[in-house]
Design an enzyme around this catalytic site. Structure first.
Site, short mmCIF file in Angstrom:
data_model
loop_
_atom_site.label_atom_id
_atom_site.label_comp_id
_atom_site.label_asym_id
_atom_site.label_seq_id
_atom_site.Cartn_x
_atom_site.Cartn_y
_atom_site.Cartn_z
N ASP A 13 0.94 -1.12 -0.15
CA ASP A 13 0.03 -0.08 -0.08
C ASP A 13 0.85 1.11 -0.02
OD1 ASP A 13 -2.22 -1.46 0.18
OD2 ASP A 13 -2.41 -1.55 2.14
N ALA A 14 2.04 1.33 -0.52
CA ALA A 14 2.74 2.19 -0.87
C ALA A 14 2.35 3.29 -1.83
CB ALA A 14 4.29 2.06 -1.16
N GLY A 15 1.51 2.63 -2.73
CA GLY A 15 1.20 3.62 -4.05
C GLY A 15 1.68 3.13 -5.13
N LYS A 38 0.89 -6.76 -13.72
CA LYS A 38 0.82 -7.20 -12.25
C LYS A 38 0.99 -8.65 -12.19
CE LYS A 38 -0.21 -6.10 -8.03
NZ LYS A 38 0.38 -5.12 -6.85
N ASP A 55 -6.25 -3.99 -8.47
CA ASP A 55 -5.10 -3.55 -9.17
C ASP A 55 -4.95 -3.80 -10.57
OD1 ASP A 55 -4.61 -2.32 -6.40
OD2 ASP A 55 -2.86 -3.40 -6.17
N GLU A 117 4.41 -4.09 -12.51
CA GLU A 117 4.41 -3.74 -11.05
C GLU A 117 4.50 -5.01 -10.21
OE1 GLU A 117 0.72 -2.54 -7.99
OE2 GLU A 117 0.50 -1.38 -9.86
N GLY A 118 5.19 -4.63 -9.24
CA GLY A 118 5.56 -5.72 -8.18
C GLY A 118 4.27 -5.86 -7.17
N ALA A 119 4.66 -6.62 -6.06
CA ALA A 119 3.66 -6.88 -5.16
C ALA A 119 4.20 -6.46 -3.56
CB ALA A 119 3.17 -8.29 -5.01
N GLY A 120 3.74 -5.69 -2.99
CA GLY A 120 4.51 -5.58 -1.70
C GLY A 120 5.69 -4.54 -1.75
#
Length: 225
Positions: A13-15, A38, A55, A117-120
């Site tokens: 949840d950093a954005g 993703k 996402d 996009e990564g995860a976490g």
């Protein structure tokens, strides 16, 4: 010339999706053929009996190149938890080579700009010996780091940047992202990170900002890449 970037964050949840979607929309406004991926996500809902992660849906909709959802988000789990735990509970095995294959398959689609996009955060486990960062290392794209501007962000950002560089990847830049309320001494923390991180500050964003302001900032951010 094609441009590719891997988007990671200091934590969950950093954005990352906020930045990924914003950049893809900016690319679309610029008339650039673009899409985002993703590769793995956990915490999905069933839509007409099929798992869909929010996402992944947002990223699919933001790109100008049409990709089926299954190509945007090929590995998805229903329960919101660390992906390797979700995989174990479902008796599945996730490997870096498998995710690399999905990514490279999607990249065969004609395009000019792509974001993975990564995860976490950077060291999210895939199994008992591999991390999502191993996928980033395999594809070798420059990395955009999204920093969640909250208490503890200095430690999280510096350690993540060190890990990215130690893994032999280029840290293309970082983005400061904040929620509805600014952290205490926000400006001082931003200034400290600007000195500590070995890459340029690409943009200062907030989920709470006006949509028009957000568009203008993402347009400028896109032009810096």
């Amino acid at each position: 010339m094609k441009k590719h970037f891997f988007v990671t964050g200091t934590d969950t949840d950093a954005g990352k999706t906020f930045v990924t979607v914003g950049l893809l929309k900016a690319a679309k406004r610029a008339g650039i053929k673009s899409f985002g991926l993703k590769p793995i996500a956990a915490g999905a809902e069933r839509v007409d009996g099929v798992l869909r992660h929010n996402d992944g849906v947002l990223i699919q909709q933001a790109g100008s190149v049409n990709l089926p959802y299954e190509q945007v988000n090929p590995v998805v789990f229903e329960t919101r938890m660390a992906p390797h735990i979700s995989a174990m509970k479902e008796n599945k095995l996730i490997t870096a080579s498998r995710l690399e294959g999905y990514i490279k398959g999607a990249l065969l689609k004609p395009h000019e700009f792509a974001l993975i996009e990564g995860a976490g955060g950077w060291r999210v486990p895939l199994n008992d010996r591999e991390f999502l960062s191993d996928v980033a290392k395999r594809i070798g794209f420059p990395v955009i780091l999204v920093v969640n501007m909250k208490l503890g962000c200095l430690n999280h950002a510096v350690l993540t940047a060190e890990a990215i560089v130690r893994d032999g990847l280029q840290l293309a830049g970082w983005v400061a992202n904040t929620g509805p309320e600014r952290m205490s001494h926000y400006d001082e923390n931003l200034a400290s990170l600007s000195v500590m991180l070995p890459a340029p500050l690409l943009g200062v964003l907030s989920w709470a900002q006006d949509e028009k302001v957000s568009q203008n900032q993402f347009d400028k951010l896109f032009l810096t890449l």
